[in-house]
Design a protein around this motif. Structure first.
Motif, PDB file in Angstrom:
ATOM      1  N   ALA A  49     -21.885  -9.159   9.492  1.00  0.00           N
ATOM      2  CA  ALA A  49     -21.404 -10.005   8.415  1.00  0.00           C
ATOM      3  C   ALA A  49     -19.848 -10.672   9.562  1.00  0.00           C
ATOM      4  CB  ALA A  49     -21.185  -9.059   7.518  1.00  0.00           C
ATOM      5  N   LEU A  50     -20.088 -10.033  10.044  1.00  0.00           N
ATOM      6  CA  LEU A  50     -18.594 -10.280  11.373  1.00  0.00           C
ATOM      7  C   LEU A  50     -18.987 -11.751  11.952  1.00  0.00           C
ATOM      8  CD1 LEU A  50     -17.008  -7.097  12.419  1.00  0.00           C
ATOM      9  CD2 LEU A  50     -15.852  -9.462  11.460  1.00  0.00           C
ATOM     10  N   ALA A  51     -20.145 -11.520  12.419  1.00  0.00           N
ATOM     11  CA  ALA A  51     -20.881 -13.088  13.258  1.00  0.00           C
ATOM     12  C   ALA A  51     -21.026 -14.089  12.555  1.00  0.00           C
ATOM     13  CB  ALA A  51     -21.982 -12.704  14.297  1.00  0.00           C
ATOM     14  N   ARG A  52     -21.253 -13.792  11.476  1.00  0.00           N
ATOM     15  CA  ARG A  52     -21.580 -15.315   9.963  1.00  0.00           C
ATOM     16  C   ARG A  52     -20.242 -16.178   9.446  1.00  0.00           C
ATOM     17  NH1 ARG A  52     -24.626 -16.318   5.806  1.00  0.00           N
ATOM     18  NH2 ARG A  52     -24.248 -17.449   3.978  1.00  0.00           N
ATOM     19  N   GLN A  53     -19.063 -14.868   9.962  1.00  0.00           N
ATOM     20  CA  GLN A  53     -17.130 -15.473   9.870  1.00  0.00           C
ATOM     21  C   GLN A  53     -17.093 -15.887  11.661  1.00  0.00           C
ATOM     22  OE1 GLN A  53     -16.011 -13.159   6.160  1.00  0.00           O
ATOM     23  NE2 GLN A  53     -17.938 -11.956   6.697  1.00  0.00           N
ATOM     24  N   GLU A  54     -17.812 -16.118  12.359  1.00  0.00           N
ATOM     25  CA  GLU A  54     -17.530 -16.164  13.501  1.00  0.00           C
ATOM     26  C   GLU A  54     -16.503 -15.635  14.318  1.00  0.00           C
ATOM     27  OE1 GLU A  54     -16.557 -20.840  14.191  1.00  0.00           O
ATOM     28  OE2 GLU A  54     -17.149 -21.154  12.085  1.00  0.00           O
ATOM     29  N   VAL A  55     -16.233 -14.446  13.727  1.00  0.00           N
ATOM     30  CA  VAL A  55     -15.892 -12.735  14.757  1.00  0.00           C
ATOM     31  C   VAL A  55     -16.923 -12.210  15.739  1.00  0.00           C
ATOM     32  CG1 VAL A  55     -14.716 -11.292  14.342  1.00  0.00           C
ATOM     33  CG2 VAL A  55     -13.920 -12.900  12.703  1.00  0.00           C
ATOM     34  N   PRO A  56     -16.156 -11.720  16.931  1.00  0.00           N
ATOM     35  CA  PRO A  56     -17.560 -11.176  18.099  1.00  0.00           C
ATOM     36  C   PRO A  56     -17.116  -9.542  17.934  1.00  0.00           C
ATOM     37  CG  PRO A  56     -15.029 -12.527  18.963  1.00  0.00           C
ATOM     38  CD  PRO A  56     -15.603 -13.236  17.674  1.00  0.00           C
ATOM     39  N   SER A  57     -17.965  -9.407  17.789  1.00  0.00           N
ATOM     40  CA  SER A  57     -18.778  -7.641  18.044  1.00  0.00           C
ATOM     41  C   SER A  57     -19.119  -7.022  18.720  1.00  0.00           C
ATOM     42  CB  SER A  57     -18.323  -7.248  16.521  1.00  0.00           C
ATOM     43  OG  SER A  57     -19.706  -7.400  16.881  1.00  0.00           O
ATOM     44  N   VAL A  58     -18.757  -6.030  19.175  1.00  0.00           N
ATOM     45  CA  VAL A  58     -19.773  -5.400  20.578  1.00  0.00           C
ATOM     46  C   VAL A  58     -20.163  -4.172  19.688  1.00  0.00           C
ATOM     47  CG1 VAL A  58     -17.877  -4.349  21.881  1.00  0.00           C
ATOM     48  CG2 VAL A  58     -19.904  -4.112  22.897  1.00  0.00           C
ATOM     49  N   VAL A  59     -21.185  -3.307  19.385  1.00  0.00           N
ATOM     50  CA  VAL A  59     -21.677  -2.774  18.549  1.00  0.00           C
ATOM     51  C   VAL A  59     -22.400  -1.161  19.987  1.00  0.00           C
ATOM     52  CG1 VAL A  59     -23.578  -1.262  16.993  1.00  0.00           C
ATOM     53  CG2 VAL A  59     -22.592  -3.545  16.897  1.00  0.00           C
ATOM     54  N   LEU A  60     -21.449   0.057  19.710  1.00  0.00           N
ATOM     55  CA  LEU A  60     -21.534   0.493  20.645  1.00  0.00           C
ATOM     56  C   LEU A  60     -22.956   1.699  20.681  1.00  0.00           C
ATOM     57  CD1 LEU A  60     -18.364   2.148  21.651  1.00  0.00           C
ATOM     58  CD2 LEU A  60     -19.963  -0.281  22.533  1.00  0.00           C
ATOM     59  N   ASP A  61     -24.278   1.829  21.003  1.00  0.00           N
ATOM     60  CA  ASP A  61     -25.333   2.329  20.330  1.00  0.00           C
ATOM     61  C   ASP A  61     -25.577   3.606  21.736  1.00  0.00           C
ATOM     62  OD1 ASP A  61     -27.554   3.551  19.483  1.00  0.00           O
ATOM     63  OD2 ASP A  61     -28.787   0.937  19.728  1.00  0.00           O
ATOM     64  N   GLU A  62     -25.044   5.091  21.103  1.00  0.00           N
ATOM     65  CA  GLU A  62     -25.541   5.656  21.819  1.00  0.00           C
ATOM     66  C   GLU A  62     -27.031   6.260  22.683  1.00  0.00           C
ATOM     67  OE1 GLU A  62     -25.611  10.348  19.443  1.00  0.00           O
ATOM     68  OE2 GLU A  62     -23.489   9.371  20.127  1.00  0.00           O
ATOM     69  N   SER A  63     -27.840   5.363  20.977  1.00  0.00           N
ATOM     70  CA  SER A  63     -29.672   5.399  21.502  1.00  0.00           C
ATOM     71  C   SER A  63     -29.501   4.295  23.341  1.00  0.00           C
ATOM     72  CB  SER A  63     -30.361   5.779  20.086  1.00  0.00           C
ATOM     73  OG  SER A  63     -30.175   4.022  20.054  1.00  0.00           O
ATOM     74  N   PRO A  64     -30.730   4.826  22.647  1.00  0.00           N
ATOM     75  CA  PRO A  64     -31.398   3.424  23.904  1.00  0.00           C
ATOM     76  C   PRO A  64     -32.005   2.061  22.988  1.00  0.00           C
ATOM     77  CG  PRO A  64     -32.722   5.879  24.056  1.00  0.00           C
ATOM     78  CD  PRO A  64     -32.454   6.299  22.810  1.00  0.00           C
ATOM     79  N   GLY A  65     -31.281   1.969  22.526  1.00  0.00           N
ATOM     80  CA  GLY A  65     -31.733   0.526  21.225  1.00  0.00           C
ATOM     81  C   GLY A  65     -32.801   0.723  20.380  1.00  0.00           C
ATOM     82  N   LYS A  66     -33.849   2.030  20.394  1.00  0.00           N
ATOM     83  CA  LYS A  66     -35.352   1.714  20.015  1.00  0.00           C
ATOM     84  C   LYS A  66     -34.623   2.244  19.047  1.00  0.00           C
ATOM     85  CE  LYS A  66     -38.247   0.315  24.150  1.00  0.00           C
ATOM     86  NZ  LYS A  66     -39.279   1.019  24.534  1.00  0.00           N
ATOM     87  N   ASP A  67     -35.543   2.718  17.880  1.00  0.00           N
ATOM     88  CA  ASP A  67     -35.152   3.151  16.118  1.00  0.00           C
ATOM     89  C   ASP A  67     -36.910   3.965  16.376  1.00  0.00           C
ATOM     90  OD1 ASP A  67     -32.836   2.404  15.275  1.00  0.00           O
ATOM     91  OD2 ASP A  67     -33.877   0.084  15.569  1.00  0.00           O
ATOM     92  N   GLU A  68     -36.367   4.897  15.754  1.00  0.00           N
ATOM     93  CA  GLU A  68     -37.748   6.214  15.695  1.00  0.00           C
ATOM     94  C   GLU A  68     -38.195   5.990  14.230  1.00  0.00           C
ATOM     95  OE1 GLU A  68     -38.751  11.161  15.434  1.00  0.00           O
ATOM     96  OE2 GLU A  68     -36.594  10.376  14.292  1.00  0.00           O
ATOM     97  N   SER A  69     -39.649   5.775  14.300  1.00  0.00           N
ATOM     98  CA  SER A  69     -40.513   5.359  13.899  1.00  0.00           C
ATOM     99  C   SER A  69     -41.193   6.261  12.184  1.00  0.00           C
ATOM    100  CB  SER A  69     -42.436   4.588  13.972  1.00  0.00           C
ATOM    101  OG  SER A  69     -42.723   3.948  12.916  1.00  0.00           O
ATOM    102  N   ARG A  70     -40.560   6.455  11.621  1.00  0.00           N
ATOM    103  CA  ARG A  70     -41.106   7.683  10.915  1.00  0.00           C
ATOM    104  C   ARG A  70     -41.084   7.404   9.375  1.00  0.00           C
ATOM    105  NH1 ARG A  70     -38.759  12.416  11.157  1.00  0.00           N
ATOM    106  NH2 ARG A  70     -39.510  13.187   9.280  1.00  0.00           N
ATOM    107  N   ALA A  71     -41.806   7.474   9.214  1.00  0.00           N
ATOM    108  CA  ALA A  71     -43.295   6.825   7.226  1.00  0.00           C
ATOM    109  C   ALA A  71     -42.265   7.846   6.002  1.00  0.00           C
ATOM    110  CB  ALA A  71     -44.054   7.168   7.197  1.00  0.00           C
ATOM    111  N   ALA A  72     -41.407   8.598   6.570  1.00  0.00           N
ATOM    112  CA  ALA A  72     -41.139   9.409   5.593  1.00  0.00           C
ATOM    113  C   ALA A  72     -39.141   9.326   5.032  1.00  0.00           C
ATOM    114  CB  ALA A  72     -41.269  10.870   5.424  1.00  0.00           C
ATOM    115  N   ARG A  73     -39.146   8.174   6.280  1.00  0.00           N
ATOM    116  CA  ARG A  73     -37.257   8.217   6.223  1.00  0.00           C
ATOM    117  C   ARG A  73     -37.072   7.185   5.385  1.00  0.00           C
ATOM    118  NH1 ARG A  73     -32.892   8.295  11.084  1.00  0.00           N
ATOM    119  NH2 ARG A  73     -31.539   8.632   9.250  1.00  0.00           N
ATOM    120  N   THR A  74     -36.954   6.352   4.254  1.00  0.00           N
ATOM    121  CA  THR A  74     -36.800   5.209   3.860  1.00  0.00           C
ATOM    122  C   THR A  74     -35.668   5.330   2.960  1.00  0.00           C
ATOM    123  OG1 THR A  74     -38.333   6.518   1.526  1.00  0.00           O
ATOM    124  CG2 THR A  74     -39.185   5.169   2.857  1.00  0.00           C
TER     125      THR A  74
END
Length: 565
Positions: A49-74
């Protein structure tokens, strides 16, 4: 433009962007990006949403960047939040998830309520959370104004008048410099703890045993709430099960558990699956493939403060809710939508405290009202003591309350309106009533843009600009060159040009409850500021000024580093 500070070591990430025309009076006031802590759906949505309004951002992700695939988490997204996620990700999420064709509520063997959805009234969108997050991550990877820093766990935050400094540890630990920082880092938010913000509320308000499975049920693509099913349940049960469809014949089933900490074993869950499927199909257990199981615990909490200086909270870091079929992610995405345009205004034009303060005022009030509504309904629907609320019709009245939560309606589920917002204009002589209350979300209608193209109103949201919509029946069948210089258009165009902030002029054939020549003023997050009867430049200016947080300040009034809008 760098995210690093004058300490060492520092990040060497460099943003590239196209500068706006400073000569047009909208020169950039900030140089550092917005730091977003947390790479869940809310944090990723805020970055897009910030990028759409031409505002830069950096997202600090404590994970390796891959989301666990869980069919029951919806997650279940309502019309407004699904449209927001689709607009920002560029992905038709209806093809990745499944929009319910209908809803059925059953008590014992009696159908109490049945709802069918069509194209004019799209049903809720049910999608696996890792699929939603993956679509947002992919969109962010294509965005030059944003960076995701993986393996980056926040451990300190410092702020001063000119910005925020954050430190992360891990393989890529470093210092980060930002203009603002937003904690989207979940229920155990490090940002909230570092700011010493209290997070009071209730623990384990509801518990559900959850299973995702592939099977054929008698009502394809339709969600079901079954209260007090006539068959016997194995193990502890509070007598309620919900079935929500997903693509490819997959279903998520939730069984409400009684209060307590009874252990839900795999054997118990399998027995419950078999009993439930057999009860619904009226015979032996039909074939099924069990994909995933779990226990979902719902807490109710609300942070005391959502803003401390240049640091904000959003999503589960600011609130926890989700009983009675409501969806906490809906509110988290609305947090991001509300905050993004206000941060964009501050980033581009200099901070204005009233506008930034309105984020906490508006969003916290809406979430608090939803939590109060759930707390009032829980004793009735779950048979507990406490506050008594009169609900006519008993079973049907109870079903209506539960349906509100599951369908995104009423006090439990409908999008909140900012009726008491500090950004609402006061005492406008030309204000007229329309089908949308000021402060509520506008209805999505087809509009004509200034270049003559036909678009949806929601497609023009989130662009760091107010929307001015003229209701002009008949313009949809005329060539733009005929109506753009006719009637009230020249006067309205001049009034829009003179507004105290950026605005886009649109024309609609019709809008619910609005007569011809009504002028709607809409915020970048899709909430109605006001509706005016005709072109009233003074009232339009006053309403726009209020929506931007009040009169703009001079450089001297705002202090170093800020400026006029």
């Amino acid at each position: 433009m760098h995210t690093f500070c004058d300490r060492a070591p520092c990040s060497d990430f460099v943003f590239t962007y196209v500068r706006k025309d400073i000569a047009a009076g909208r020169g950039r006031r900030a140089v550092d990006p917005v730091i977003i802590v947390g790479a869940g759906p809310v944090g990723l949505t805020l970055a897009l949403a910030l990028a759409r309004q031409e505002v830069p951002s950096v997202v600090l992700d404590e994970s390796p960047g891959k989301d666990e695939s869980r069919a029951a988490r919806t997650v279940v997204l309502r019309e407004d939040t699904a449209a927001l996620a689709e607009r920002l990700s560029g992905v038709p999420l209806g093809e990745e998830g499944l929009r319910w064709a209908g809803w059925r509520s059953v008590r014992r063997r009696q159908v109490l309520r049945e709802v069918s959805f069509d194209e004019g009234e799209p049903g809720p969108l049910h999608i696996a959370q890792h699929v939603l997050t993956g679509a947002l991550r992919a969109a962010l990877a294509r965005e030059p104004l944003a960076k995701v820093a993986v393996d980056s766990r926040l451990d300190s935050v410092e702020q001063e008048r000119s910005g925020v400094t954050a430190h992360t540890r891990g393989p890529n630990g470093t210092w980060w410099r930002g203009s603002y920082l937003v904690g989207c880092d979940g229920p155990r938010s490090t940002v909230r703890k570092l700011l010493d913000i209290r997070f009071p509320g209730r623990t384990a308000v509801e518990r559900h045993a959850v299973a995702a499975l592939r099977a054929e049920l008698p009502w394809p693509d339709r969600a079901l709430l079954h209260r007090m099913p006539p068959w016997r349940m194995s193990g502890p049960s509070a007598g309620e099960v919900t079935a929500r469809p997903l693509p490819d014949g997959v279903w998520r089933l939730d069984w409400l558990l009684p209060p307590g900490k009874d252990l839900v074993t795999p054997e118990l869950l399998v027995a419950r699956v078999r009993e439930t499927l057999a009860g619904w199909t009226g015979g032996p257990t039909p074939p099924y493939e069990l994909l995933d199981t779990g226990v979902h615990t719902v807490h109710h909490r609300l942070a005391r403060r959502w803003r401390v200086g240049r640091v904000f909270l959003a999503g589960d870091a600011a609130h926890l809710l989700g009983t009675l079929g409501t969806q906490g992610l809906d509110e988290g995405l609305r947090d991001a939508d509300n905050l993004a345009w206000k941060l964009a205004s501050a980033w581009h034009h200099g901070p204005y405290e009233a506008l930034l303060d309105s984020y906490q005022t508006e969003r916290r009030a809406v979430v608090a009202a939803r939590l109060r509504a759930a707390d009032q309904a829980l004793p009735i629907l779950r048979g507990g003591g406490g506050l008594r609320v009169y609900v006519p019709g008993t079973a049907r009245g109870h079903d209506a309350l539960l349906g509100d939560g599951h369908l995104g309606q009423g006090a439990l589920g409908a999008p909140g309106a900012y009726t008491d917002s500090p950004l609402a204009p006061r005492h406008l002589d030309a204000e007229v009533p329309v089908g949308t209350t000021p402060g509520a979300q506008v209805t999505d209608v087809q509009v004509t843009a200034e270049d003559g193209s036909f678009v949806r109103l929601r497609d023009r949201l989130g662009r760091d600009a107010l929307l001015v919509v003229l209701i002009a029946p008949g313009t949809g069948v005329w060539d733009r060159k005929h109506w753009v210089t006719a009637g009230v258009m020249p006067r309205l165009a001049a009034a829009v040009t003179a507004l105290p902030g950026p605005a886009e002029l649109l024309v609609a054939e019709s809008y619910p409850g609005a007569p011809a020549h009504t002028v709607l003023l809409v915020r970048p997050d899709g909430h109605l500021v006001t509706a005016l009867g005709g072109v009233r430049p003074a009232d339009l200016y006053a309403a726009a000024e209020a929506a931007w947080g009040g009169p703009a300040k001079t450089e001297a009034e705002a202090g170093a580093g800020s400026g006029t809008r």
